[in-house]
Design an enzyme around this catalytic site. Structure first.
Site, mmCIF file in Angstrom:
data_model
loop_
_atom_site.group_PDB
_atom_site.id
_atom_site.type_symbol
_atom_site.label_atom_id
_atom_site.label_comp_id
_atom_site.label_asym_id
_atom_site.label_seq_id
_atom_site.Cartn_x
_atom_site.Cartn_y
_atom_site.Cartn_z
ATOM 1 N N TRP A 101 0.822 -1.217 0.000
ATOM 2 C CA TRP A 101 0.000 0.000 0.000
ATOM 3 C C TRP A 101 0.846 1.253 0.000
ATOM 4 O O TRP A 101 0.525 2.243 -0.662
ATOM 5 C CB TRP A 101 -0.974 -0.001 1.178
ATOM 6 C CG TRP A 101 -1.856 -1.203 1.177
ATOM 7 C CD1 TRP A 101 -1.996 -2.134 2.173
ATOM 8 C CD2 TRP A 101 -2.744 -1.637 0.120
ATOM 9 N NE1 TRP A 101 -2.889 -3.098 1.798
ATOM 10 C CE2 TRP A 101 -3.366 -2.826 0.550
ATOM 11 C CE3 TRP A 101 -3.053 -1.142 -1.139
ATOM 12 C CZ2 TRP A 101 -4.286 -3.520 -0.238
ATOM 13 C CZ3 TRP A 101 -3.968 -1.834 -1.927
ATOM 14 C CH2 TRP A 101 -4.567 -2.995 -1.474
ATOM 15 N N ASP A 171 -1.301 6.466 6.548
ATOM 16 C CA ASP A 171 -2.407 5.567 6.227
ATOM 17 C C ASP A 171 -2.516 4.595 7.403
ATOM 18 O O ASP A 171 -1.598 3.810 7.650
ATOM 19 C CB ASP A 171 -2.068 4.824 4.922
ATOM 20 C CG ASP A 171 -3.066 3.719 4.583
ATOM 21 O OD1 ASP A 171 -4.005 3.468 5.353
ATOM 22 O OD2 ASP A 171 -2.886 3.091 3.506
ATOM 23 N N LYS A 195 -11.398 -2.125 7.436
ATOM 24 C CA LYS A 195 -10.496 -3.025 8.128
ATOM 25 C C LYS A 195 -10.907 -3.129 9.595
ATOM 26 O O LYS A 195 -11.384 -4.148 10.039
ATOM 27 C CB LYS A 195 -9.045 -2.553 8.003
ATOM 28 C CG LYS A 195 -8.587 -2.296 6.567
ATOM 29 C CD LYS A 195 -8.501 -3.573 5.749
ATOM 30 C CE LYS A 195 -8.449 -3.367 4.244
ATOM 31 N NZ LYS A 195 -7.278 -2.683 3.719
HETATM 32 C C1 LIG Z 1 -6.816 -2.243 2.428
HETATM 33 C C2 LIG Z 1 -5.818 -1.175 2.497
HETATM 34 C C3 LIG Z 1 -5.730 -0.195 1.498
HETATM 35 C C4 LIG Z 1 -6.606 -0.185 0.270
HETATM 36 O O1 LIG Z 1 -7.888 0.179 0.630
HETATM 37 P P1 LIG Z 1 -9.054 0.489 -0.435
HETATM 38 O O2 LIG Z 1 -10.115 1.052 0.442
HETATM 39 O O3 LIG Z 1 -9.417 -0.805 -1.068
HETATM 40 O O4 LIG Z 1 -8.530 1.470 -1.416
HETATM 41 C C5 LIG Z 1 -4.796 0.813 1.677
HETATM 42 N N1 LIG Z 1 -3.991 0.848 2.748
HETATM 43 C C6 LIG Z 1 -4.052 -0.084 3.720
HETATM 44 C C7 LIG Z 1 -3.149 0.014 4.899
HETATM 45 C C8 LIG Z 1 -4.965 -1.119 3.616
HETATM 46 O O5 LIG Z 1 -5.022 -2.044 4.596
#
Ligand SMILES: *Cc1c(COP(=O)(O)O)cnc(C)c1O
Length: 360
Positions: A101, A171, A195
């Site tokens: 990511w 993030d 998540k």
């Molecule tokens: C799942 C995830 C993403 C991607 O998320 P989307 O909502 O599908 O764009 C990005 N960063 C992290 C840390 C993730 O766990």
């Protein structure tokens, strides 16, 4: 009906209590005689839902007034774009690449300016967090970017990087609300909610207010300006009303259960059960450096792909779902978010112990 223990990385397990409450309110939300899915996002009732959600996440984290809370769409992926569009004034940013990511975010930022990779753990398949105490931070960098918990690889920053005075952007999708945080160390903290919080389709971004301006990259679409969303109270267009509603319920569930201090305690307890077993097992082993282990996502392998596949199939039959590792790494991964009860982790370890006996 007995539900499975769901170890999915995302969309992921939600508190059963929250689901039951939503079920009760499905046809008639508190006397409205319609569901939250059917009501106007401009209604007073919905305004109260989004206001309460914001107030509750502010209480949970302890977000001061100089930070805004935005409810956005487009997933974490759109933030890979929206962040440079809004922050890359010098067209320079530093990225710490600790997984899939972070790498995607870095690659996306490179479309808008000079995106420096100032540290990486790709040399060892992202199985550790690099030393970030003295990085070659670009004096012109508009921000330093991290993915704080690496969902796929199972590593977590235990200490934030030394950004040498630069703005930190993180993030936190897979560690959102898993433990107390000091929001004032961040310029932006954002995450997709699917998540550790709620249903997919919503991103919550906590942004220091001075970063929300009209000074964005030329050509930035109206919808992509943080200021557009901020000025409209996250209601510039129709938001993901239902996800905001469920997230609001999860915030109340967290508050009722002792808040983020208590979550940290429970998450440490759950993770210790699994990691202690992995460290004592002769069949299974964890795949990342111990000091960098995530409390949320626990990848592990047997070292034999056929045996891994057998484990995934048999665990599923035993009511332990979604233990297959990410398609890019293989093996297994147990995601043990806030809503995973300790009983689920104990059941998993019991199953693994049994499997080890039968297969060694
Ligand atoms: C799942 C995830 C993403 C991607 O998320 P989307 O909502 O599908 O764009 C990005 N960063 C992290 C840390 C993730 O766990």
């Amino acid at each position: 009906m007995s539900r499975v223990y769901n170890f999915s990385a995302g969309p992921a397990v939600l508190p059963e209590e929250v689901l039951r409450e939503a079920q009760e309110e499905m046809l008639d939300y508190r006397g409205c005689r319609m569901s939250v899915m059917e009501m106007s996002h401009r209604s007073k009732v919905f305004q109260q839902i989004i206001d309460e959600a914001e107030a509750d996440i502010r209480t949970l984290i302890g977000i001061p007034d100089d930070y805004a809370v935005l409810f956005l769409q487009g997933g974490a992926h759109l933030q890979f774009t929206q962040i440079p569009m809004n922050l890359m004034k010098n067209r320079v940013a530093d990225y710490i690449v600790t997984g899939t990511w972070a790498k995607k975010a870095w690659q996306e930022a490179a479309r808008y300016g000079k995106a420096n990779k100032v540290a990486s753990s790709e040399d060892k398949m992202f199985t550790y967090i690099p030393d970030c105490s003295d990085l070659p931070i670009d004096p012109a960098a508009d921000y330093v970017y991290i993915c704080e918990n690496n969902t796929i690889y199972g590593t977590k920053f235990k200490e934030l990087p030394n950004t040498k005075g630069k703005l930190l952007v993180a993030d936190v999708s897979s560690c959102f609300l898993s433990e107390p945080v000091d929001i004032t160390k961040y310029g932006i903290m954002y995450g997709g909610v699917q998540k550790n919080i709620g249903p997919a389709g919503l991103v919550i971004s906590i942004i220091r207010k001075d970063l929300i301006t009209d000074d964005v990259l030329e050509g930035t679409p109206t919808m992509m300006k943080f200021k557009t969303q901020y000025d409209a109270g996250s209601l510039y267009n129709t938001p993901n009303c239902y996800s905001i509603y469920i997230c609001g319920k999860v915030f109340k569930w967290l508050l009722k259960n002792g808040g983020l201090e208590e979550m940290k305690k429970r998450n440490e307890e759950k993770a210790a059960i699994l990691y202690d077993y992995l460290d004592s097992s002769k069949l299974f082993r964890g795949t990342v450096e111990k000091k960098d282990r995530s409390l949320m996502n626990v990848p592990f392998v047997t070292g034999n792909a056929d045996l891994d596949a057998k484990f995934v199939a048999e665990s599923k039959a035993a009511g332990l779902e979604n233990l297959k590792g990410h398609r890019s790494v293989g093996g297994m991964r147990a995601s043990i978010y806030n809503a995973m009860p300790v009983e689920g982790v104990k059941k998993l370890v019991e199953f693994m112990t049994e499997f080890e006996k039968e297969n060694s």
